[in-house]
Design a protein around this motif. Structure first.
Motif, mmCIF file in Angstrom:
data_model
loop_
_atom_site.group_PDB
_atom_site.id
_atom_site.type_symbol
_atom_site.label_atom_id
_atom_site.label_comp_id
_atom_site.label_asym_id
_atom_site.label_seq_id
_atom_site.Cartn_x
_atom_site.Cartn_y
_atom_site.Cartn_z
ATOM 1 N N ARG A 91 -8.303 9.908 0.208
ATOM 2 C CA ARG A 91 -8.886 8.873 -0.641
ATOM 3 C C ARG A 91 -8.424 7.527 -0.113
ATOM 4 O O ARG A 91 -7.225 7.279 0.012
ATOM 5 N N ASP A 92 -9.376 6.668 0.193
ATOM 6 C CA ASP A 92 -9.058 5.361 0.759
ATOM 7 C C ASP A 92 -8.612 4.401 -0.360
ATOM 8 O O ASP A 92 -8.860 4.658 -1.539
ATOM 9 N N CYS A 93 -7.978 3.285 0.032
ATOM 10 C CA CYS A 93 -7.650 2.259 -0.964
ATOM 11 C C CYS A 93 -8.893 1.392 -1.185
ATOM 12 O O CYS A 93 -9.854 1.478 -0.422
ATOM 13 N N GLU A 94 -8.859 0.558 -2.216
ATOM 14 C CA GLU A 94 -10.067 -0.193 -2.590
ATOM 15 C C GLU A 94 -10.001 -1.672 -2.232
ATOM 16 O O GLU A 94 -11.007 -2.363 -2.230
ATOM 17 N N THR A 95 -8.796 -2.170 -1.940
ATOM 18 C CA THR A 95 -8.625 -3.613 -1.732
ATOM 19 C C THR A 95 -9.164 -4.069 -0.374
ATOM 20 O O THR A 95 -8.926 -3.411 0.633
ATOM 21 N N ASN A 96 -9.864 -5.189 -0.384
ATOM 22 C CA ASN A 96 -10.323 -5.802 0.866
ATOM 23 C C ASN A 96 -9.102 -6.376 1.610
ATOM 24 O O ASN A 96 -8.362 -7.175 1.043
ATOM 25 N N MET A 97 -8.924 -5.968 2.843
ATOM 26 C CA MET A 97 -7.712 -6.362 3.573
ATOM 27 C C MET A 97 -7.854 -7.609 4.412
ATOM 28 O O MET A 97 -6.873 -8.060 5.023
ATOM 29 N N LEU A 154 0.835 -1.205 0.000
ATOM 30 C CA LEU A 154 0.000 0.000 0.000
ATOM 31 C C LEU A 154 0.868 1.252 0.000
ATOM 32 O O LEU A 154 1.493 1.583 1.022
ATOM 33 N N GLY A 155 0.910 1.942 -1.104
ATOM 34 C CA GLY A 155 1.707 3.166 -1.205
ATOM 35 C C GLY A 155 0.919 4.368 -0.716
ATOM 36 O O GLY A 155 -0.259 4.513 -1.023
ATOM 37 N N ILE A 156 1.574 5.216 0.076
ATOM 38 C CA ILE A 156 0.928 6.424 0.577
ATOM 39 C C ILE A 156 1.275 7.586 -0.354
ATOM 40 O O ILE A 156 2.441 7.975 -0.460
ATOM 41 N N LEU A 157 0.254 8.100 -0.992
ATOM 42 C CA LEU A 157 0.466 9.192 -1.957
ATOM 43 C C LEU A 157 0.370 10.552 -1.276
ATOM 44 O O LEU A 157 -0.330 10.687 -0.299
ATOM 45 N N LYS A 158 1.078 11.534 -1.831
ATOM 46 C CA LYS A 158 1.814 11.396 -3.061
ATOM 47 C C LYS A 158 3.265 10.977 -2.830
ATOM 48 O O LYS A 158 3.938 10.514 -3.759
ATOM 49 N N LEU A 163 2.549 -10.097 -5.918
ATOM 50 C CA LEU A 163 2.046 -9.134 -4.937
ATOM 51 C C LEU A 163 0.940 -8.310 -5.565
ATOM 52 O O LEU A 163 0.727 -8.358 -6.777
ATOM 53 N N GLU A 164 0.219 -7.561 -4.734
ATOM 54 C CA GLU A 164 -0.767 -6.598 -5.245
ATOM 55 C C GLU A 164 -0.383 -5.213 -4.775
ATOM 56 O O GLU A 164 0.211 -5.049 -3.705
ATOM 57 N N LEU A 165 -0.763 -4.220 -5.569
ATOM 58 C CA LEU A 165 -0.430 -2.829 -5.252
ATOM 59 C C LEU A 165 -1.704 -2.008 -5.163
ATOM 60 O O LEU A 165 -2.601 -2.132 -6.002
ATOM 61 N N ASP A 166 -1.809 -1.202 -4.135
ATOM 62 C CA ASP A 166 -2.902 -0.234 -4.048
ATOM 63 C C ASP A 166 -2.330 1.038 -3.424
ATOM 64 O O ASP A 166 -1.199 1.045 -2.934
ATOM 65 N N PHE A 167 -3.124 2.093 -3.467
ATOM 66 C CA PHE A 167 -2.661 3.385 -2.958
ATOM 67 C C PHE A 167 -3.731 4.023 -2.100
ATOM 68 O O PHE A 167 -4.924 3.770 -2.295
ATOM 69 N N LEU A 168 -3.311 4.854 -1.192
ATOM 70 C CA LEU A 168 -4.266 5.753 -0.568
ATOM 71 C C LEU A 168 -3.643 7.133 -0.489
ATOM 72 O O LEU A 168 -2.424 7.302 -0.509
ATOM 73 N N ILE A 169 -4.517 8.114 -0.427
ATOM 74 C CA ILE A 169 -4.044 9.501 -0.401
ATOM 75 C C ILE A 169 -4.350 10.112 0.957
ATOM 76 O O ILE A 169 -5.485 10.039 1.441
#
Ligand code: IMP
Ligand code: MG
Length: 182
Positions: A85-91, A41-45, A62-68
């Protein structure tokens, strides 16, 4: 020609050093997460450039998602952590690796760790390129770390000051007049 180079005091960590360290970090993570299909999970920006290099050094699935998160704006002092902005992946049941550019007060990493554990992640670890332990306000130690640095405000390799300097290839300190001007 770019005039923002005049605002740079010095290059603290150059791009070759960063490249070598990020490759090592990626290999370590790949060993630790082999077969786990982690959610990165990358924290943007700020983590944009770091996470892009890091995952390409991780030779595993692996999977990649982001949140702002809300940014610092023009200030260099931290405040409360606000999700923009939240990430979309179910954790649920996932091994989560939070990737950020820098651990400063530690509030961002601590807040997100608690949030994701509450969403059912089986493990939540943190990986940052830089750490400024002298600035810590909450008890927090990154699980994976690129470089520990002194208490300087730094820019480049994704990190900004008032949205400037993110595209500098190395991590740099700023001249004092830059702070004064804003
Ligand atoms: P913390 O919640 O105080 O640990 O703050 C972490 C966030 O503050 C990072 O994700 C950065 O966006 C920002 N930050 C902290 N120190 C610096 C710095 O020296 N340069 C640029 N951004 C910084
Ligand atoms: Mg950030």
């Amino acid at each position: 020609m770019r005039t923002d180079r005049d605002d740079i005091e010095r290059v603290l960590i150059d791009q070759d050093e960063i490249k070598r360290r990020v490759e090592q970090l990626g290999q370590t993570l790949a060993l630790d997460y082999e077969g786990k299909n982690p959610l990165v999970l990358g924290i943007l920006k700020g983590a944009n450039i770091f996470v892009a290099d890091l995952i390409r050094a991780m030779d595993i699935e692996l999977e990649l998602d982001f949140l702002i998160l809300e940014s610092y704006g023009h200030s260099d002092t931290p405040g409360a952590v606000v999700l923009k902005r939240d990430c979309e992946t179910n954790m649920e049941g996932r091994d989560v690796i939070i990737v950020d550019d820098i651990a400063d007060t530690g509030q961002t990493l601590e807040t997100l760790k608690k949030l994701f554990a509450g969403r059912g992640a089986v493990s939540v670890k943190t990986c940052v390129l830089l750490d400024k332990p002298a600035r810590r306000k909450v008890d927090c130690t990154p699980d994976y770390l690129g470089f520990s640095i002194e208490d300087h405000f730094v820019v480049g390799y994704g990190l900004d000051y008032a949205e400037r300097f993110r595209n500098l290839p190395g991590v740099c300190t700023l001249k004092k007049h830059v702070y004064g001007a804003i």
